[in-house]
Design a protein around this motif. Structure first.
Motif, PDB file in Angstrom:
ATOM      1  N   VAL A  80      63.409  14.393  43.083  1.00 31.64           N
ATOM      2  CA  VAL A  80      63.158  14.680  44.498  1.00 31.64           C
ATOM      3  C   VAL A  80      62.797  13.362  45.168  1.00 31.64           C
ATOM      4  O   VAL A  80      61.804  12.718  44.790  1.00 31.64           O
ATOM      5  N   THR A  81      63.606  12.953  46.144  1.00 27.72           N
ATOM      6  CA  THR A  81      63.410  11.653  46.758  1.00 27.72           C
ATOM      7  C   THR A  81      63.678  11.729  48.258  1.00 27.72           C
ATOM      8  O   THR A  81      64.099  12.756  48.779  1.00 27.72           O
ATOM      9  N   GLY A  82      63.439  10.619  48.943  1.00 26.64           N
ATOM     10  CA  GLY A  82      63.624  10.545  50.384  1.00 26.64           C
ATOM     11  C   GLY A  82      62.537   9.676  50.995  1.00 26.64           C
ATOM     12  O   GLY A  82      61.892   8.877  50.313  1.00 26.64           O
ATOM     13  N   GLY A 118      58.248   5.429  55.220  1.00 22.82           N
ATOM     14  CA  GLY A 118      58.586   4.391  56.187  1.00 22.82           C
ATOM     15  C   GLY A 118      59.972   3.798  56.038  1.00 22.82           C
ATOM     16  O   GLY A 118      60.316   2.847  56.743  1.00 22.82           O
ATOM     17  N   THR A 119      60.763   4.329  55.113  1.00 17.90           N
ATOM     18  CA  THR A 119      62.106   3.781  54.903  1.00 17.90           C
ATOM     19  C   THR A 119      63.143   4.621  55.648  1.00 17.90           C
ATOM     20  O   THR A 119      62.843   5.684  56.190  1.00 17.90           O
ATOM     21  N   GLY A 120      64.361   4.117  55.676  1.00 17.76           N
ATOM     22  CA  GLY A 120      65.445   4.840  56.331  1.00 17.76           C
ATOM     23  C   GLY A 120      66.790   4.342  55.879  1.00 17.76           C
ATOM     24  O   GLY A 120      66.920   3.210  55.380  1.00 17.76           O
ATOM     25  N   ILE A 121      67.794   5.155  56.068  1.00 17.00           N
ATOM     26  CA  ILE A 121      69.156   4.770  55.698  1.00 17.00           C
ATOM     27  C   ILE A 121      69.732   3.791  56.716  1.00 17.00           C
ATOM     28  O   ILE A 121      70.555   2.930  56.371  1.00 17.00           O
ATOM     29  N   LEU A 159      62.572  -2.386  54.184  1.00 17.42           N
ATOM     30  CA  LEU A 159      61.676  -2.017  53.089  1.00 17.42           C
ATOM     31  C   LEU A 159      62.454  -1.612  51.843  1.00 17.42           C
ATOM     32  O   LEU A 159      62.133  -2.051  50.742  1.00 17.42           O
ATOM     33  N   VAL A 160      63.438  -0.755  52.009  1.00 21.90           N
ATOM     34  CA  VAL A 160      64.237  -0.248  50.896  1.00 21.90           C
ATOM     35  C   VAL A 160      65.689  -0.173  51.324  1.00 21.90           C
ATOM     36  O   VAL A 160      65.992   0.330  52.409  1.00 21.90           O
TER      37      VAL A 160
END
Length: 337
Positions: A135-137, A168-171, A176-177
């Motif tokens: 489970v991620t996101g 705090g990340t996003g596609i 950050l990621v």
């Protein structure tokens, strides 16, 4: 001795009369010619018919006639001779006949992975048993990850539920990621049988498009760029059709500007999943929590009105995450034994 014919009887045709045997010869010759020139057409017609006794009869006749026709060149001759009767555009630009794969250059081919077998009435091939669930996101995956792990432990304690949210990340941003890289690392290190993705609280950043420019959210160009990134992640997580992916759409936020971003993200998710419908399930959280695209803090849960959103008007609280986890686990149980 001539006999007079009754007035009501027709007169025999004039000219010489041929014996019935000659008629049988003509019929026999016609049948032979049909078999030689069009025997394969009868076989093809049977193959294209719907199941039933009519098809069985045509197939029974078509197999031997097709076998005979295949051993002589007459069928090809007739096709060539009658080709002028076809459409004048046959084989021209855009014709299906001019592209054997039915996809001209620049148009991606449709593959069997684009279809969920259950939607076609077919029995899907069962994947391997569920051992590892990731489970991620971003922050949207919290507390969904906790609720999913808790409910899975109650129903199937042997499943290893791994939680890896990245707040705090996003596609649409990679400061950050980089989710393209992270999804690749997830697969390489964890090899999950199923992946649950809930992300989208921090989207809306400009995205690069072909030509080197960047486009702002949230028109078709931005949605297409975002969908391409999502599709890459889906393809990574499905691991060559061996795994299953459960991607949650966003409940519409309370803030109007954020709601615009969420709608673009949700539209991109739906489009991104199309090539992989056999392995990727898009789980509709939009209709569940915000039916008609209208924000609401509370909804009926277990027969009474309960708060399902955090005070920020974006995230789900524990109650809302529990509902989302129920939808996730129901989808997983349909796919895994």
């Amino acid at each position: 001795m001539n006999r007079e014919r009754s007035p009501g009887l027709p007169q025999p045709p004039p000219g010489p009369h041929r014996p019935a045997r000659d008629g049988l010869v003509v019929v026999f010759v016609a049948v032979v010619l049909l078999v030689l020139f069009q025997g394969s057409s009868l076989r093809k017609a049977g193959d294209e018919m719907q199941p039933g006794w009519e098809r069985d009869v045509i197939v029974a006749a078509g197999k031997p006639t097709g076998w005979v026709a295949d051993r002589f060149p007459f069928n090809d001759w007739s096709n060539s001779a009658l080709a002028f009767l076809g459409s004048g555009d046959a084989g021209g630009a855009g014709s299906f006949d001019s592209t054997p794969t039915a996809t001209p250059r620049g148009v991606p081919a449709v593959t069997p992975d684009s279809f969920d077998p259950s939607e076609l009435g077919a029995k899907p091939n069962p994947p391997r048993p569920l051992k590892t669930l990731l489970v991620t996101g971003d922050s949207m995956a919290m507390p969904l990850d906790t609720q999913t792990a808790r409910k899975m432990a109650d129903s199937d304690p042997d499943v290893d539920v791994q939680r890896d949210p990245h707040v705090g990340t996003g596609i649409s941003k990679s400061g950050l990621v980089d989710w393209g890289r992270l999804s690749t690392e997830h697969v390489a290190k964890r090899h999950p049988d199923a992946v649950v993705v809930f992300i989208g609280a921090n989207e809306g950043f400009p995205l690069p498009v072909p030509g080197g420019d960047k486009v702002d959210c949230c028109g078709p160009d931005w949605a297409a760029a975002y969908a391409n990134r999502v599709r890459r992640m889906m393809n990574t997580y499905r691991q060559g059709a061996r795994a299953r992916v459960y991607w949650l759409t966003l409940p519409i936020p309370r803030d109007g500007d954020l709601a615009e971003v969420a709608r673009a993200v949700n539209a991109a998710i739906e489009v991104a999943a199309e090539p992989f419908r056999a392995q990727v399930r898009v789980l509709d959280m939009t209709s569940l929590f915000t039916p008609g695209g209208r924000y609401r803090d509370a909804m009926t849960v277990d027969g009474r009105k309960q708060i399902v959103r955090d005070p920020d008007g974006i995230h789900l609280n524990d109650t809302g995450a529990g509902l989302a986890a129920d939808r996730v686990l129901a989808a997983i149980r349909r796919d895994f034994r």
